[in-house]
Design a protein around this motif. Structure first.
Motif, PDB file in Angstrom:
ATOM      1  N   ARG A 126     -13.126   1.910  32.038  1.00  0.00           N
ATOM      2  CA  ARG A 126     -14.505   1.451  32.135  1.00  0.00           C
ATOM      3  C   ARG A 126     -14.746   0.342  31.104  1.00  0.00           C
ATOM      4  O   ARG A 126     -15.423   0.552  30.104  1.00  0.00           O
TER       5      ARG A 126
ATOM      6  N   LYS B 202     -14.102   8.008  45.377  1.00  0.00           N
ATOM      7  CA  LYS B 202     -15.519   7.652  45.321  1.00  0.00           C
ATOM      8  C   LYS B 202     -15.899   7.248  43.900  1.00  0.00           C
ATOM      9  O   LYS B 202     -15.543   7.924  42.947  1.00  0.00           O
ATOM     10  N   GLY B 203     -16.611   6.136  43.772  1.00  0.00           N
ATOM     11  CA  GLY B 203     -17.052   5.672  42.462  1.00  0.00           C
ATOM     12  C   GLY B 203     -16.030   4.840  41.709  1.00  0.00           C
ATOM     13  O   GLY B 203     -16.290   4.399  40.601  1.00  0.00           O
ATOM     14  N   GLU B 204     -14.847   4.618  42.299  1.00  0.00           N
ATOM     15  CA  GLU B 204     -13.832   3.783  41.644  1.00  0.00           C
ATOM     16  C   GLU B 204     -14.000   2.343  42.110  1.00  0.00           C
ATOM     17  O   GLU B 204     -14.401   2.081  43.236  1.00  0.00           O
ATOM     18  N   ASP B 205     -13.699   1.402  41.232  1.00  0.00           N
ATOM     19  CA  ASP B 205     -13.877  -0.012  41.524  1.00  0.00           C
ATOM     20  C   ASP B 205     -12.577  -0.774  41.362  1.00  0.00           C
ATOM     21  O   ASP B 205     -11.716  -0.388  40.585  1.00  0.00           O
TER      22      ASP B 205
ATOM     23  N   ARG C 258     -25.470  -9.571  41.583  1.00  0.00           N
ATOM     24  CA  ARG C 258     -25.091  -8.752  42.730  1.00  0.00           C
ATOM     25  C   ARG C 258     -25.352  -9.528  44.024  1.00  0.00           C
ATOM     26  O   ARG C 258     -26.396 -10.150  44.194  1.00  0.00           O
TER      27      ARG C 258
ATOM     28  N   LYS D 204     -10.460   7.266  32.297  1.00  0.00           N
ATOM     29  CA  LYS D 204     -11.172   6.351  33.189  1.00  0.00           C
ATOM     30  C   LYS D 204     -11.216   4.977  32.554  1.00  0.00           C
ATOM     31  O   LYS D 204     -11.528   4.831  31.380  1.00  0.00           O
TER      32      LYS D 204
END
Length: 118
Positions: A16, A47-50, A100, A14
């Motif tokens: 990160r 899901k959860g990937e950017d 954000r 991953k």
């Protein structure tokens, strides 16, 4: 560290990166957002990937410090004050600010559906 290049990575790896690494290294080796989206299969993200995109800021006035965050008929509305990103390799010198934003356009079905981290 060399610019981004293809290397074999183990299964399940991953990506990160820390905020300091994103700002201090990857920002310097940027690509156009649509190239990233197309190259990395943006529509097929799990899901959860950017995906990370870097764009040029548009100032409200030529010499001011306020940034115009309009896009099309909508705008990006800040949700928090942001947190300072520091570089641990350089005596915790500030590198930037993470903040954000939420997309707002009352006349669109996309109102509130997008989040941007700047």
């Amino acid at each position: 560290m060399a610019p981004c290049e293809y290397v074999d990575v183990p299964i399940g790896f991953k990506f990160r990166p820390s905020d300091a690494r994103l700002l201090g290294y990857y920002l310097l080796n940027k690509k156009e957002p649509w190239d990233i989206w197309n190259d990395l299969g943006g529509k097929n993200l799990g899901k959860g990937e950017d995906l990370y995109f870097f764009t040029k800021l548009k100032l409200v006035t030529g010499k001011g410090s306020r940034v115009a965050r309009t896009i099309g008929n909508g705008t990006w509305k800040g949700e928090d004050r942001g947190t300072t990103v520091r570089d641990p390799a350089r005596k915790n010198r500030p590198l930037g600010l993470c903040k954000r934003f939420r997309y707002e356009n009352d006349n669109s079905d996309q109102h509130g559906c997008w989040i941007m981290h700047e």
